[in-house]
Design an enzyme around this catalytic site. Structure first.
Site, mmCIF file in Angstrom:
data_model
loop_
_atom_site.group_PDB
_atom_site.id
_atom_site.type_symbol
_atom_site.label_atom_id
_atom_site.label_comp_id
_atom_site.label_asym_id
_atom_site.label_seq_id
_atom_site.Cartn_x
_atom_site.Cartn_y
_atom_site.Cartn_z
ATOM 1 N N GLN A 189 3.174 9.829 1.682
ATOM 2 C CA GLN A 189 4.446 9.090 1.710
ATOM 3 C C GLN A 189 5.369 9.466 0.556
ATOM 4 O OE1 GLN A 189 2.350 5.057 2.247
ATOM 5 N NE2 GLN A 189 4.220 4.819 3.445
ATOM 6 N N HIS B 265 -2.332 7.340 7.376
ATOM 7 C CA HIS B 265 -1.369 8.226 6.711
ATOM 8 C C HIS B 265 -2.042 9.529 6.290
ATOM 9 C CE1 HIS B 265 2.443 6.199 6.421
ATOM 10 N NE2 HIS B 265 1.932 5.103 5.909
ATOM 11 N N GLY C 256 0.844 -1.186 0.000
ATOM 12 C CA GLY C 256 0.000 0.000 0.000
ATOM 13 C C GLY C 256 0.882 1.239 0.000
ATOM 14 N N CYS D 113 6.282 0.043 7.627
ATOM 15 C CA CYS D 113 5.852 1.172 6.817
ATOM 16 C C CYS D 113 7.014 1.620 5.944
ATOM 17 C CB CYS D 113 5.419 2.300 7.760
ATOM 18 S SG CYS D 113 4.827 3.760 6.907
ATOM 19 N N LEU D 114 6.739 1.898 4.683
ATOM 20 C CA LEU D 114 7.801 2.371 3.779
ATOM 21 C C LEU D 114 8.394 3.694 4.273
ATOM 22 C CD1 LEU D 114 6.125 1.582 0.322
ATOM 23 C CD2 LEU D 114 7.938 0.289 1.462
ATOM 24 N N HIS E 61 -4.380 1.441 7.676
ATOM 25 C CA HIS E 61 -3.003 1.970 7.716
ATOM 26 C C HIS E 61 -2.881 3.175 6.773
ATOM 27 C CE1 HIS E 61 1.547 1.256 7.892
ATOM 28 N NE2 HIS E 61 1.427 2.080 6.863
ATOM 29 N N GLU E 62 -3.421 3.034 5.555
ATOM 30 C CA GLU E 62 -3.310 4.128 4.573
ATOM 31 C C GLU E 62 -4.120 5.357 5.001
ATOM 32 O OE1 GLU E 62 -0.920 3.628 2.764
ATOM 33 O OE2 GLU E 62 -0.878 1.440 2.882
HETATM 34 ZN ZN ZN Z 1 2.844 3.269 5.918
#
Ligand code: ZN
Length: 163
Positions: free
Chosen positions: A53, A137, A48, A91-92, A133-134
């Site tokens: 991000q 963000h 995702g 998480c990226l 999660h998204e």
């Molecule tokens: Zn993330």
């Protein structure tokens, strides 16, 4: 060519800010941006990716599960199950860090697709986890902050993901 750059670090301003809703009608630029986000997510091996991000403070995200790509514009959770489950989430934006995060097992989501059509879905399990999660963000909440806020700190872990 993909020009998007990942923003990393718990204190990055764009990752801690509430992203802005996107106004209709959606532009072609927005659609190609979503395509670039899909490319970036694949390259970084995440399942995702939310716009903040890659430094864009707008309410949209992309997800790829089991080879199926989905794009969500202005997503909003309209109902949540009582049942909660834990996943080990990475998480990226926070390379190498993992937190046991407790989330609702099932949610109902309202969003717009890239053609500008309103949609409603019921998501459960992994898709529900990634969507939460998204959307965190989009609200400026990283998993480290989510972990600090949650009451129960551990439980049975259902899987490990990076998003
Ligand atoms: Zn993330």
């Amino acid at each position: 060519m993909n020009t998007l750059t990942l923003v990393t670090g718990a204190h990055a301003e764009v990752l801690n800010r509430k992203a802005l809703p996107i106004a209709l009608p959606f532009s072609d630029t927005l659609c190609s941006l979503l395509d670039e986000m899909v490319e970036k997510m694949r390259k970084e091996k995440g399942i995702g990716l939310a716009a903040p991000q890659v430094g864009i403070s707008q309410r949209m995200c992309v997800i790829e599960l089991d080879g199926v790509v989905s794009k969500y514009i202005n997503p909003e959770i309209t109902s949540r199950s009582q049942e909660k489950i834990f996943f080990e989430e990475g998480c990226l934006s926070l390379p190498g860090e993992f937190f046991p995060i407790e989330r609702h097992e099932e949610i109902t989501l309202k969003y717009w697709n890239e053609k500008g059509l309103p949609k409603r879905i019921r998501a459960r399990g992994l898709l529900a986890i990634v969507l939460q999660h998204e959307i965190d963000h989009l609200d400026g909440i990283l998993i480290c902050k989510r972990y600090q806020r949650q009451k129960s700190k551990e439980g049975k872990i259902y899987g490990r993901i990076v998003e």
